[in-house]
Motif scaffolding. Structure first.
Motif, PDB file in Angstrom:
ATOM      1  N   PRO A  43     -63.265 -11.928 -64.214  1.00 10.63           N
ATOM      2  CA  PRO A  43     -63.680 -10.741 -64.975  1.00 10.63           C
ATOM      3  C   PRO A  43     -62.633  -9.637 -64.993  1.00 10.63           C
ATOM      4  O   PRO A  43     -62.363  -9.050 -66.040  1.00 10.63           O
ATOM      5  CB  PRO A  43     -64.962 -10.287 -64.265  1.00 10.63           C
ATOM      6  N   PHE A  44     -62.019  -9.354 -63.840  1.00  9.44           N
ATOM      7  CA  PHE A  44     -61.059  -8.262 -63.799  1.00  9.44           C
ATOM      8  C   PHE A  44     -59.762  -8.634 -64.520  1.00  9.44           C
ATOM      9  O   PHE A  44     -59.174  -7.814 -65.225  1.00  9.44           O
ATOM     10  CB  PHE A  44     -60.773  -7.851 -62.356  1.00  9.44           C
ATOM     11  N   ARG A  45     -59.317  -9.860 -64.338  1.00  7.65           N
ATOM     12  CA  ARG A  45     -58.094 -10.278 -65.034  1.00  7.65           C
ATOM     13  C   ARG A  45     -58.310 -10.255 -66.546  1.00  7.65           C
ATOM     14  O   ARG A  45     -57.444  -9.798 -67.303  1.00  7.65           O
ATOM     15  CB  ARG A  45     -57.673 -11.669 -64.582  1.00  7.65           C
ATOM     16  N   THR A  46     -59.481 -10.735 -66.987  1.00 12.76           N
ATOM     17  CA  THR A  46     -59.800 -10.699 -68.414  1.00 12.76           C
ATOM     18  C   THR A  46     -59.799  -9.264 -68.926  1.00 12.76           C
ATOM     19  O   THR A  46     -59.280  -8.968 -70.005  1.00 12.76           O
ATOM     20  CB  THR A  46     -61.186 -11.338 -68.660  1.00 12.76           C
ATOM     21  N   LEU A  47     -60.371  -8.363 -68.137  1.00  8.98           N
ATOM     22  CA  LEU A  47     -60.436  -6.964 -68.542  1.00  8.98           C
ATOM     23  C   LEU A  47     -59.047  -6.335 -68.600  1.00  8.98           C
ATOM     24  O   LEU A  47     -58.723  -5.603 -69.549  1.00  8.98           O
ATOM     25  CB  LEU A  47     -61.330  -6.203 -67.563  1.00  8.98           C
ATOM     26  N   VAL A  48     -58.211  -6.629 -67.610  1.00  4.02           N
ATOM     27  CA  VAL A  48     -56.858  -6.072 -67.590  1.00  4.02           C
ATOM     28  C   VAL A  48     -56.064  -6.555 -68.798  1.00  4.02           C
ATOM     29  O   VAL A  48     -55.404  -5.763 -69.498  1.00  4.02           O
ATOM     30  CB  VAL A  48     -56.140  -6.450 -66.278  1.00  4.02           C
ATOM     31  N   LEU A  49     -56.111  -7.849 -69.084  1.00  5.21           N
ATOM     32  CA  LEU A  49     -55.361  -8.384 -70.219  1.00  5.21           C
ATOM     33  C   LEU A  49     -55.891  -7.827 -71.540  1.00  5.21           C
ATOM     34  O   LEU A  49     -55.109  -7.498 -72.441  1.00  5.21           O
ATOM     35  CB  LEU A  49     -55.447  -9.912 -70.216  1.00  5.21           C
ATOM     36  N   SER A  50     -57.205  -7.693 -71.645  1.00  2.89           N
ATOM     37  CA  SER A  50     -57.801  -7.173 -72.875  1.00  2.89           C
ATOM     38  C   SER A  50     -57.408  -5.718 -73.106  1.00  2.89           C
ATOM     39  O   SER A  50     -57.017  -5.329 -74.220  1.00  2.89           O
ATOM     40  CB  SER A  50     -59.321  -7.309 -72.820  1.00  2.89           C
ATOM     41  N   LEU A  51     -57.512  -4.901 -72.064  1.00  4.21           N
ATOM     42  CA  LEU A  51     -57.153  -3.486 -72.213  1.00  4.21           C
ATOM     43  C   LEU A  51     -55.663  -3.310 -72.486  1.00  4.21           C
ATOM     44  O   LEU A  51     -55.259  -2.403 -73.229  1.00  4.21           O
ATOM     45  CB  LEU A  51     -57.566  -2.713 -70.965  1.00  4.21           C
ATOM     46  N   THR A  52     -54.836  -4.167 -71.885  1.00  2.00           N
ATOM     47  CA  THR A  52     -53.403  -4.121 -72.178  1.00  2.00           C
ATOM     48  C   THR A  52     -53.166  -4.375 -73.661  1.00  2.00           C
ATOM     49  O   THR A  52     -52.352  -3.689 -74.309  1.00  2.00           O
ATOM     50  CB  THR A  52     -52.646  -5.171 -71.339  1.00  2.00           C
ATOM     51  N   GLY A  53     -53.883  -5.356 -74.207  1.00  2.00           N
ATOM     52  CA  GLY A  53     -53.763  -5.633 -75.632  1.00  2.00           C
ATOM     53  C   GLY A  53     -54.224  -4.481 -76.496  1.00  2.00           C
ATOM     54  O   GLY A  53     -53.615  -4.171 -77.530  1.00  2.00           O
ATOM     55  N   VAL A  54     -55.316  -3.808 -76.087  1.00  2.00           N
ATOM     56  CA  VAL A  54     -55.804  -2.643 -76.850  1.00  2.00           C
ATOM     57  C   VAL A  54     -54.755  -1.534 -76.858  1.00  2.00           C
ATOM     58  O   VAL A  54     -54.465  -0.940 -77.909  1.00  2.00           O
ATOM     59  CB  VAL A  54     -57.130  -2.124 -76.263  1.00  2.00           C
ATOM     60  N   VAL A  55     -54.183  -1.245 -75.687  1.00  2.00           N
ATOM     61  CA  VAL A  55     -53.167  -0.188 -75.608  1.00  2.00           C
ATOM     62  C   VAL A  55     -51.972  -0.532 -76.504  1.00  2.00           C
ATOM     63  O   VAL A  55     -51.503   0.308 -77.282  1.00  2.00           O
ATOM     64  CB  VAL A  55     -52.695   0.013 -74.150  1.00  2.00           C
ATOM     65  N   ALA A  56     -51.490  -1.777 -76.424  1.00  2.00           N
ATOM     66  CA  ALA A  56     -50.332  -2.180 -77.217  1.00  2.00           C
ATOM     67  C   ALA A  56     -50.627  -2.085 -78.710  1.00  2.00           C
ATOM     68  O   ALA A  56     -49.818  -1.558 -79.491  1.00  2.00           O
ATOM     69  CB  ALA A  56     -49.919  -3.605 -76.842  1.00  2.00           C
ATOM     70  N   ALA A  57     -51.807  -2.583 -79.127  1.00  2.00           N
ATOM     71  CA  ALA A  57     -52.154  -2.555 -80.546  1.00  2.00           C
ATOM     72  C   ALA A  57     -52.350  -1.121 -81.041  1.00  2.00           C
ATOM     73  O   ALA A  57     -51.923  -0.770 -82.157  1.00  2.00           O
ATOM     74  CB  ALA A  57     -53.417  -3.379 -80.785  1.00  2.00           C
ATOM     75  N   ALA A  58     -52.982  -0.275 -80.219  1.00  2.00           N
ATOM     76  CA  ALA A  58     -53.226   1.112 -80.622  1.00  2.00           C
ATOM     77  C   ALA A  58     -51.920   1.889 -80.740  1.00  2.00           C
ATOM     78  O   ALA A  58     -51.732   2.679 -81.687  1.00  2.00           O
ATOM     79  CB  ALA A  58     -54.158   1.786 -79.622  1.00  2.00           C
ATOM     80  N   VAL A  59     -50.998   1.678 -79.801  1.00  2.00           N
ATOM     81  CA  VAL A  59     -49.693   2.352 -79.868  1.00  2.00           C
ATOM     82  C   VAL A  59     -48.922   1.887 -81.093  1.00  2.00           C
ATOM     83  O   VAL A  59     -48.296   2.686 -81.813  1.00  2.00           O
ATOM     84  CB  VAL A  59     -48.893   2.102 -78.572  1.00  2.00           C
ATOM     85  N   LEU A  60     -48.937   0.572 -81.348  1.00  2.00           N
ATOM     86  CA  LEU A  60     -48.250   0.053 -82.543  1.00  2.00           C
ATOM     87  C   LEU A  60     -48.826   0.674 -83.809  1.00  2.00           C
ATOM     88  O   LEU A  60     -48.082   1.072 -84.713  1.00  2.00           O
ATOM     89  CB  LEU A  60     -48.385  -1.470 -82.593  1.00  2.00           C
ATOM     90  N   LEU A  61     -50.149   0.795 -83.866  1.00  2.00           N
ATOM     91  CA  LEU A  61     -50.780   1.401 -85.041  1.00  2.00           C
ATOM     92  C   LEU A  61     -50.374   2.860 -85.181  1.00  2.00           C
ATOM     93  O   LEU A  61     -50.080   3.328 -86.294  1.00  2.00           O
ATOM     94  CB  LEU A  61     -52.297   1.293 -84.919  1.00  2.00           C
ATOM     95  N   ALA A  62     -50.335   3.591 -84.064  1.00  2.00           N
ATOM     96  CA  ALA A  62     -49.942   5.003 -84.114  1.00  2.00           C
ATOM     97  C   ALA A  62     -48.513   5.173 -84.610  1.00  2.00           C
ATOM     98  O   ALA A  62     -48.209   6.119 -85.343  1.00  2.00           O
ATOM     99  CB  ALA A  62     -50.108   5.625 -82.727  1.00  2.00           C
ATOM    100  N   LEU A  63     -47.636   4.263 -84.215  1.00  2.00           N
ATOM    101  CA  LEU A  63     -46.225   4.366 -84.598  1.00  2.00           C
ATOM    102  C   LEU A  63     -45.955   3.846 -86.002  1.00  2.00           C
ATOM    103  O   LEU A  63     -44.930   4.198 -86.604  1.00  2.00           O
ATOM    104  CB  LEU A  63     -45.352   3.587 -83.595  1.00  2.00           C
ATOM    105  N   ALA A  64     -46.853   2.986 -86.514  1.00  2.00           N
ATOM    106  CA  ALA A  64     -46.554   2.293 -87.770  1.00  2.00           C
ATOM    107  C   ALA A  64     -47.646   2.466 -88.810  1.00  2.00           C
ATOM    108  O   ALA A  64     -47.861   1.575 -89.639  1.00  2.00           O
ATOM    109  CB  ALA A  64     -46.337   0.811 -87.483  1.00  2.00           C
ATOM    110  N   THR A  65     -48.343   3.608 -88.810  1.00  2.00           N
ATOM    111  CA  THR A  65     -49.415   3.796 -89.785  1.00  2.00           C
ATOM    112  C   THR A  65     -48.903   3.756 -91.222  1.00  2.00           C
ATOM    113  O   THR A  65     -49.653   3.414 -92.138  1.00  2.00           O
ATOM    114  CB  THR A  65     -50.124   5.149 -89.556  1.00  2.00           C
TER     115      THR A  65
END
Length: 397
Positions: free
Chosen positions: A263-285
């Motif tokens: 559960p924790f590893r899944t959560l860490v990997l998922s949140l890492t993906g959210v942060v990466a995708a959100a930052v990419l969206l902010a930089l490349a809107t």
């Protein structure tokens, strides 16, 4: 996985379609009832408020009912509110039906979650919850555009009739698959409330609210972001929303298969993906070929957090899961409410649509902050017992 769990997912699909479809029906409702678009938009807020309150209230008031009876009662009332909504010409009555429908929908979520977990067994908690939440994901892919199309071609009332019919079908499914009688363990109200004093539960609720807010602050403003900043035409919006939903379904399916053991590893990997995708969206809107994959990434990784946070709540709740699950539904709705509100504040301040990406990344990082203390608490609770996962398995130490 028992067939009954999939039928509970079907019921969530029917009710989740109602939760989502108003986003595509506001112009028709506004014109037909002679109210402004902002006033019609309050129907969406009313639904969120009903869900926020309904889960804990109904979980307590129906605690000694059989779960089958509670779910049938909730679904029946939900169907009737949609019949009333389809027949009314009053904005006030429609608003009341949205609150009442959301109230029992939240109660259904809470009871269905516990039922699905009990049917699937403790080794498949996350998988069972991924099936339930998958119903809401399919509502995003199928229910939202279908409701919009019905509203555009047959009038907004037809979408409410369709939800009422789907709810009746779900009632038939529950009658034929969920056993009669109470569960083997009768819930005790005192124990349910005592369990809420567990700080691990509130850490899990914080993770739920923050991770949900990270997704919703972006999702709520996708249409104007894509058309106003990215430069895509209106015709692309439903396509990208559908791709977002497909990504969400993939994420929640994969996470449902891993979150029970990790559960924790899944959560860490998922949140890492959210942060990466959100930052990419902010930089490349302003760059479509980067912004669109970022949007899909938010859906994929954002929904992948769902089975992990649900599994965590049930793991901590132990023998008193009903009220714990209900408060987790409320935590989801806190995120659903707060995320878009923060985005609105940023946009009103003139920050531009890239700000929703930065806010989403910030909320996901705050969700990360809840994991280390949760890991320490889990390690203490499991001391001397076999565990699927420890803090060192996350870090590789």
């Amino acid at each position: 996985m028992p067939r009954a769990v999939y039928l509970l997912g079907l019921a969530i699909f029917a009710q989740g379609t109602s939760e989502l479809m108003l986003a595509g029906l506001l112009p028709e409702i506004s014109t037909d009832l002679n109210v402004s678009i902002p006033a019609a938009g309050l129907l969406i807020s009313a639904f969120a408020i009903g869900m926020l309150v309904g889960a804990p209230v109904l979980a307590v008031s129906t605690l000694r009912w059989s779960r089958r009876a509670a779910m049938l009662a909730f679904l029946t009332i939900f169907a009737l509110t949609h019949v009333a909504a389809a027949l009314t010409s009053s904005y006030g009555v429609l608003l009341a039906t949205r609150v009442a429908g959301a109230f029992v929908y939240a109660g259904f979520w809470a009871v269905a979650s516990v039922t699905a977990i009990e049917l699937a067994g403790p080794e498949a908690r996350a998988k069972a919850m991924s099936v339930l939440a998958g119903g809401l994901t399919v509502a995003t892919i199928v229910g939202l555009p279908a409701g919009t199309l019905l509203g555009q071609h047959l009038g907004w009332r037809s979408a409410f009739w369709a939800v009422a019919i789907a709810s009746v079908i779900s009632i038939a499914g529950i009658v034929t698959t969920i056993p009669r009688g109470r569960s083997a363990s009768v819930p005790q109200l005192r124990q349910e409330f005592r369990n809420l004093a567990n700080p691990q539960l509130w850490l899990a609720y914080a993770t739920t609210a923050l991770s949900t807010g990270a997704i919703l602050v972006i999702f709520s403003y996708l249409a104007p972001l894509l058309t106003g900043t990215t430069g895509l035409s209106d015709a692309w919006v439903p396509v990208i929303l559908a791709l977002y939903g497909v990504g969400a379904l993939i994420g929640i399916t994969i996470s449902g298969r891993t979150a029970d053991r990790r559960p924790f590893r899944t959560l860490v990997l998922s949140l890492t993906g959210v942060v990466a995708a959100a930052v990419l969206l902010a930089l490349a809107t302003g760059t479509a070929w980067l912004a669109v994959p970022a949007v899909i990434g938010v859906g994929t990784f954002g929904f992948a957090t769902n089975p992990a946070v649900n599994s965590r709540v049930f793991s901590v709740a132990g023998s008193a899961p009903t009220l714990a699950a209900a408060f987790n539904i409320s935590a989801f709705n806190v995120g659903i409410t707060v995320g878009p509100w923060l985005g609105g504040l940023a946009l009103d301040a003139g920050a531009g649509y890239s700000s929703v990406g930065w806010i989403g990344a910030g909320l996901a990082i705050l969700a990360f902050g809840t994991i280390p203390p949760a890991l320490r608490a889990a390690a203490r609770a499991r001391a001397g017992q076999p565990a699927y996962e420890t803090a060192s398995s996350i870090t590789g130490a």
